[in-house]
Every structure is written in C-alpha cells, then in structure tokens.
Design an enzyme around this catalytic site. Structure first.
Site, PDB file in Angstrom:
ATOM      1  CE1 TYR A 193      29.867  43.614  32.612  1.00 46.07           C
ATOM      2  CE2 TYR A 193      31.470  42.307  31.414  1.00 46.07           C
ATOM      3  CZ  TYR A 193      30.847  42.653  32.594  1.00 46.07           C
ATOM      4  OH  TYR A 193      31.227  42.035  33.759  1.00 46.07           O
TER       5      TYR A 193
ATOM      6  CG  PHE B 273      38.328  41.186  31.404  1.00 45.04           C
ATOM      7  CD1 PHE B 273      37.313  41.286  32.345  1.00 45.04           C
ATOM      8  CD2 PHE B 273      38.162  40.316  30.339  1.00 45.04           C
ATOM      9  CE1 PHE B 273      36.168  40.515  32.219  1.00 45.04           C
ATOM     10  CE2 PHE B 273      37.006  39.564  30.221  1.00 45.04           C
ATOM     11  CZ  PHE B 273      36.000  39.652  31.157  1.00 45.04           C
ATOM     12  CG  ASP B 274      37.449  40.784  37.336  1.00 44.50           C
ATOM     13  OD1 ASP B 274      38.302  40.778  38.237  1.00 44.50           O
ATOM     14  OD2 ASP B 274      36.216  40.975  37.547  1.00 44.50           O
TER      15      ASP B 274
ATOM     16  CB  ILE C 168      26.879  39.523  32.136  1.00 41.50           C
ATOM     17  CG1 ILE C 168      27.769  38.294  32.374  1.00 41.50           C
ATOM     18  CG2 ILE C 168      27.642  40.811  32.358  1.00 41.50           C
ATOM     19  CD1 ILE C 168      28.987  38.237  31.463  1.00 41.50           C
TER      20      ILE C 168
ATOM     21  CE1 TYR D  27      35.735  37.360  37.598  1.00 43.48           C
ATOM     22  CE2 TYR D  27      34.626  36.661  39.611  1.00 43.48           C
ATOM     23  CZ  TYR D  27      35.227  37.649  38.849  1.00 43.48           C
ATOM     24  OH  TYR D  27      35.347  38.932  39.351  1.00 43.48           O
TER      25      TYR D  27
ATOM     26  CG  PHE E 250      33.593  34.814  32.037  1.00 41.28           C
ATOM     27  CD1 PHE E 250      34.096  35.630  33.044  1.00 41.28           C
ATOM     28  CD2 PHE E 250      32.847  35.389  31.012  1.00 41.28           C
ATOM     29  CE1 PHE E 250      33.860  36.998  33.022  1.00 41.28           C
ATOM     30  CE2 PHE E 250      32.598  36.745  30.993  1.00 41.28           C
ATOM     31  CZ  PHE E 250      33.111  37.571  32.000  1.00 41.28           C
TER      32      PHE E 250
END
Length: 311
Positions: free
Chosen positions: A283, A236-237, A257, A226, A303
């Site tokens: 979140y 962010f990731d 999540i 991902y 994502f």
C-alpha cells in the site's frame, strides 16, 4: 626484178605479225624462204618453253601443306597416374596450356591463366584433362597462342564496379531507415531491458503444492483465500473462516495490490503459499488508514494465500 622485190616482203611479213610469241628482231631481218622457216622454228621454241614456268608455281605451294602434315604431337611426359602424382599442378597446367586447342581449354574450364588454373581448378580435374588431351588428340596448331579468357571478362567486372558503387546509395538509404527505426525503437528496447532488471519486491514460498494442472495466468478469473498480517504476526485482514467467501477477481487487472498480481501468477489450484510484500508493492506511502485495523504508510505485509479456483 620488179616482181621479185614486191612479192617477197609482203608474203613474209604477214605470218610473222600474227604470231603472239614471235621476236620482232627476227621478223624485220629475214627476206628469204629459208629465213621464214627459221622464224617459225623460233616461235615454236618460244611457245614450247612457256609450259616450263608452270612447275615453278607448283613447287611454291607444296611447302605450306607439308608444314601442317608434318606436325608431331608432344611426347607423353607422364604416362601413368602415379607418375603424374609427382608433378606439380603448375607444370601440368603449363603443358596443357601450351599444347591444347582453345576449344579443349574452354570445354575443360582451363581457359584462364596458369596462376588462375592452379588456384581454382581441382588437382583431380587437371590431371584428368591431361590424359583426355592425349585421348582426344586436340593439339594446337604450330605457332598459335594459348587461349585465355576473353578480354570482355575484365570490362564486365569493371562495369559491375560502377553498379556496386551506385548500389551503396540505395543500400545506404535502407540502413538509414533501419537506423531510424532502430533509434525509434531504442526507448522501447530500453524499457523492455529495464523490465527484467526491475527487482521483484516480494518473496514467495510454497507451503502446499497444488494439482499441477490448472495454473493461474494473467487475465484469469480466480478465487483466493488469504490471511494478511504485519511482520510482527498481527493479523489485519482475513477471509479464511468457515463462513467467509473466497475473494474473486481478475488476475493482473490491478484490482488488488501489485504484490498479489505478480505473486499469484504460476500458482496451481489448491496451492498454498506465503507472500512477503515490500511497501512499494503493497500500500506504499499512503497505507490504509480507514481500515478496521489501519495499515500504516511504508509497511511491509505478509499474506498466507490459497488458490481455490480458476473460473
């Protein structure tokens, strides 16, 4: 003279009293031999006249047997099927009820009222019974009434009525229990109805199709690659680098999540997709303030994901 008066009455009286049919008046008035002969002739005449009463008894019994013997069957009013086709069921039923024996009516199922026969008996069956009546000669005796269904049929129906009246008591108990069960199940039903109505807080678009054979389902152990970013495109990731290992977890277990648990179901191995997840299924209000790149509260996330394997 003494001998004549004593012998004559005694010899004359004895034969007269032994005759059962002799007339007492003739016996007391005769005193001579000639009168004795006349007494005998009267007795013979009385006994000879007795047989004449026998024919009177014979003549009274003759008319009864003559009545049955002289019974004439009805004329066949409708001789052919085509003629009978023009006759109403009511007339046919009335004719059969008038002339057929009780046994014939019961055998043919015609022992009800004419109204009942017209309503319930098929026309073909009624017409066949008409012709069978002439074939079997099952004629009713003169003066006897047509058969109807036994009177016990009606009381039987009345007997059933109380049973039916009692039945609802039991039946009422069962529906009551069923109603309670339904009432108890109502919250669950409402919850089940509410679940499909719940809006999915993500959108999914497939960017690459998978093998169409290995499909991810809830409870499967899967491996994912991902890249996560904000709506403005800032990442962010990610674990999509050459040296990164896929993220492995059990789908639907709550380890990731909710947007992932719901959005990955149905993906095939090798499939790539884009998930845009609303804050409530990402979140939420808390965000991830401790991450290398913090995720603010109530943030929508994007994502790019790939289903690598289903273990």
């Amino acid at each position: 003279m003494t001998e004549t008066t004593s012998a004559t009455p005694e010899t004359k009286i004895e034969p007269t009293t032994t005759e059962p049919n002799a007339t007492p008046a003739n016996t007391t008035t005769t005193t001579t031999e000639g009168s004795t002969q006349s007494t005998t002739s009267i007795t013979a005449t009385a006994s000879a006249s007795a047989p004449e009463s026998a024919p009177a008894t014979t003549t009274t019994s003759s008319p009864a047997s003559t009545t049955d013997a002289t019974f004439t069957p009805p004329v066949k009013q409708w001789k052919t099927t085509s003629e009978l086709a023009l006759v109403s069921k009511n007339k046919i039923a009335g004719f059969i009820k008038q002339w057929a024996t009780d046994e014939f009516l019961v055998t043919k199922g015609l022992d009800g009222s004419i109204t009942s026969i017209v309503k319930n008996v098929p026309e073909t069956k009624l017409k066949a019974a008409y012709f069978d009546l002439f074939t079997s000669q099952a004629w009713r005796k003169p003066g006897s009434a047509p058969a109807t269904k036994p009177a016990t049929t009606k009381p039987a129906a009345k007997t059933v009525e109380p049973q039916h009246a009692a039945t609802p008591t039991t039946a009422t108990t069962k529906p009551t229990t069923a109603a309670k069960s339904t009432a108890a199940a109502t919250p669950a039903a409402k919850t089940a109805a509410a679940a499909p109505a719940e809006k999915k807080l993500f959108t999914k678009s497939v960017t690459k199709r998978g093998d169409s054979k290995n499909v991810a389902n809830k409870g499967d152990m899967i491996s994912m690659r991902y890249t996560g970013s904000f709506v403005d495109g800032k990442i962010f990731d990610s674990n999509s680098g050459k040296n990164d290992k896929p993220l492995k977890f059990k789908l639907g277990s709550g380890r990731v999540i909710r947007g992932w648990d719901e959005g990955i179901i149905g993906m095939c191995v090798g499939e790539k997709a884009r998930l845009e997840i609303e804050p409530a299924w990402a979140y939420g209000k808390k965000g991830v303030p401790d991450a290398k790149i913090p995720i603010p509260p109530n943030t929508k996330l994007v994502f790019e994901i790939e289903l690598v394997a289903i273990d």
